[in-house]
Motif scaffolding. Sequence first.
Motif, short mmCIF file in Angstrom:
data_model
loop_
_atom_site.label_atom_id
_atom_site.label_comp_id
_atom_site.label_asym_id
_atom_site.label_seq_id
_atom_site.Cartn_x
_atom_site.Cartn_y
_atom_site.Cartn_z
N PRO A 153 0.81 -1.24 0.00
CA PRO A 153 0.00 0.00 0.00
C PRO A 153 0.83 1.27 0.00
CG PRO A 153 -0.89 -1.60 1.55
CD PRO A 153 0.40 -2.18 1.07
N ALA A 154 2.04 1.22 0.53
CA ALA A 154 2.89 2.42 0.56
C ALA A 154 3.90 2.43 -0.57
CB ALA A 154 3.61 2.50 1.91
N ALA A 155 3.63 1.70 -1.63
CA ALA A 155 4.56 1.60 -2.75
C ALA A 155 4.04 2.41 -3.93
CB ALA A 155 4.75 0.15 -3.17
N VAL A 156 4.99 2.84 -4.74
CA VAL A 156 4.67 3.47 -6.02
C VAL A 156 5.58 2.83 -7.06
CG1 VAL A 156 6.29 5.36 -5.61
CG2 VAL A 156 4.47 5.64 -7.28
N THR A 157 5.02 2.40 -8.19
CA THR A 157 5.76 1.66 -9.20
C THR A 157 5.76 2.43 -10.50
OG1 THR A 157 5.11 -0.44 -8.19
CG2 THR A 157 5.94 -0.52 -10.45
N ALA A 158 6.97 2.68 -11.01
CA ALA A 158 7.12 3.33 -12.31
C ALA A 158 7.35 2.25 -13.36
CB ALA A 158 8.30 4.30 -12.29
N THR A 159 6.42 2.13 -14.28
CA THR A 159 6.53 1.17 -15.38
C THR A 159 7.02 1.92 -16.61
OG1 THR A 159 4.70 -0.14 -14.49
CG2 THR A 159 5.30 -0.50 -16.80
N VAL A 160 8.17 1.52 -17.14
CA VAL A 160 8.77 2.21 -18.27
C VAL A 160 8.76 1.29 -19.48
CG1 VAL A 160 10.19 3.72 -16.86
CG2 VAL A 160 11.09 1.51 -17.57
N PHE A 161 8.77 1.92 -20.65
CA PHE A 161 8.72 1.23 -21.93
C PHE A 161 10.01 1.57 -22.69
CE2 PHE A 161 4.57 2.16 -20.37
CZ PHE A 161 3.81 1.03 -20.61
#
Length: 684
Positions: A153-161
């Motif tokens: 819940p305290a995570a943030v995920t950057a998905t890159v291409f």
Amino acid sequence: MLPPALLAPADPDGVPVLLALLEALEGQWLELAADADRVLDDAFPDSAADWALPYLAQVLGLPPDAGRAEIGSATALRRRRGTPAAIEDFATVVTGWQARVTEGWQTTIWAQQLRHPIRRTASLSLRRREHLMAGTGLDPARRSLTPGGPHHPAAVTATVFPWQVRRFELSEACPLPDGRFAVHPLGLPAPLYLRPDAVVVGGDADDERPPGSPPALRPPRAAGDLPLRATWRLIEALAPDEVGYGPVWQLGPGHPLTAGAADDPALLAITVDGDPVPWTDIGLTSLPSGGGPTPTADQVLVDLARGVLLPGANRTGPLRVMAYRPTPGRIGALASDAEGDDRAGTVIVVDPALGPHAPGQTVVTTLADAVTAALALPGSRTAPAGHPDVEIRLATSDRLAAPPPLTATPALTRWRIVAPTGLTPVVTGTWEVRAPGLHLDLAGMFLEGDLAIGADMASVTLTGVTTNPAAGRTVTVEPGAWTLRLRAVNCHLGPIRADLSAFPIDLADCVVDGAGATLSPCGAPPPAPAPVPAVAATDRFPPQLRTNGCTFAGLVAVDTITASDCLFLDGVRAVVTSAGGLRFCHLGDADDAQAHPSPFCCLTGPLPALASTGAESAGYYAPVLTAPTGRGADPALSGASDGGEIGAYHHARRGPLALRLAQRLPEMTPLTVHPHLDIIGSEE
């Protein structure tokens, strides 16, 4: 007041003394003015010299290796509202890739830990079609009992291409059996992609608002703003009410993928005999070999997964398609950045449409006519040093028949045949070049057939050229070519066959594919063909090889080898092991240390995970880029000479960029948020 010597009459054939003095003063004044301009330019990140960038970064509190885009956007990034949107922009300016950010509290339905309550219900909105995204990278909800990692819940995920999407500019479709056509110029499976929107970094001056008011909150990028593959699930999720279902899907006028101008469509644009096909006559369906629905007379059916078209009975004539494909690096014809050279001695334009061109250029309709015109030129024409005597410019994306074998001795010996950026012509049939003493450069084109090089050629240089390894196409040098110089840069080639000569074959940033595997976007993959050597002898003795940043699928059999930052999937065999060397390479798990020169800082053992990324859909091998962390990365991503990726993507620097982003993500997140990085493969 001037001395008498300056006022004395000068020799009529010489320069007056006063004029020479003024010219010297003018030169000094221009140097001072240029120096003042440089000082002013170095104060701004978009015009500063490379040496000045670390100093500008220090002023803004950025690390010394901050790039030009990051320095220019530093203020805007730190005045943003909303962590997700700010991290998206940060990832884009650091790497140059598209990015999408998700927050853990939005993707976790229920958490067992009481300190992380999640105020969501265990259901998905059918009205918003959230169930269509389940199981994908855009999944709006994940069930987790003990959430951790990117789903905390305290995570943030950057998905890159880590790729760019390039466009086929109305490329002529390749005919297939059963009346079908392939979007890919070589007739290979090529799933279609969405056109990504241009990335705009939001900031304090992104809109007009009263002084002191905060900038508008931008939500994370939607699916239609990303370089995603056009899957059936995604098409339905973008606008379910604008899809007519059945064996053939029909998109309504309000669907996002039917938007865009004819020269910049959101998904694709089709013309038949020069006439655009409206979306009301385009149907989406599955078109396997020997099956699929039958189109109506005016209809064109499109298979998004295979990249296949089937026109109706009334749609006759040349079929051209404007579509999008991913290019992870600068390898191949689609990613070529070649341009015409206006300083060439003579420019011959190949344009089947005979459109208007610059004065002084010879315009023909076929490649054979262009070669004939080049051979007819007298030998007195010369170009400046470093520029070709003859440039044959392919101003088309059509399919061009290979010219007859070139065996005559040309009067002008420096030729360049180039397709400018954005154009993707295909040369069909075997192309034989055997002209004595000819220096030939080929750039930015697809070769459907073999390339046969004669023994009397002086040099052949390939730049941004794509062949078809899946069809067994080769680059072959005739035996006896003792003085030939063969070089390839940013190419995707089939097997290379050549004998020992005075000069080594020079390869840089290339894929040399002897496996010939094809992408299988639908159904079970076909049986893999028997691999052949990627580099081997034509007749007796194998060639010398000098290579940097290349991937070889198939055995590399050479006389001597000098290699760095290369990936050898099936091993290296050298006749002479006391010369040359292997540096920062991956030699596989079946490496024979006695069959090649002594390695330096090379990797052995199990190979990294390998896959066809589908950039050209024909055995485009490279390590699958996994998400690195601040503590390091896979050896295949950190074992290269500069800590980058080993193989054909080495100079694309995907590994260092991903690692740098993973290490710097905490800069843009609050202390209580755990940042993560996720890297997407191009065919997912």
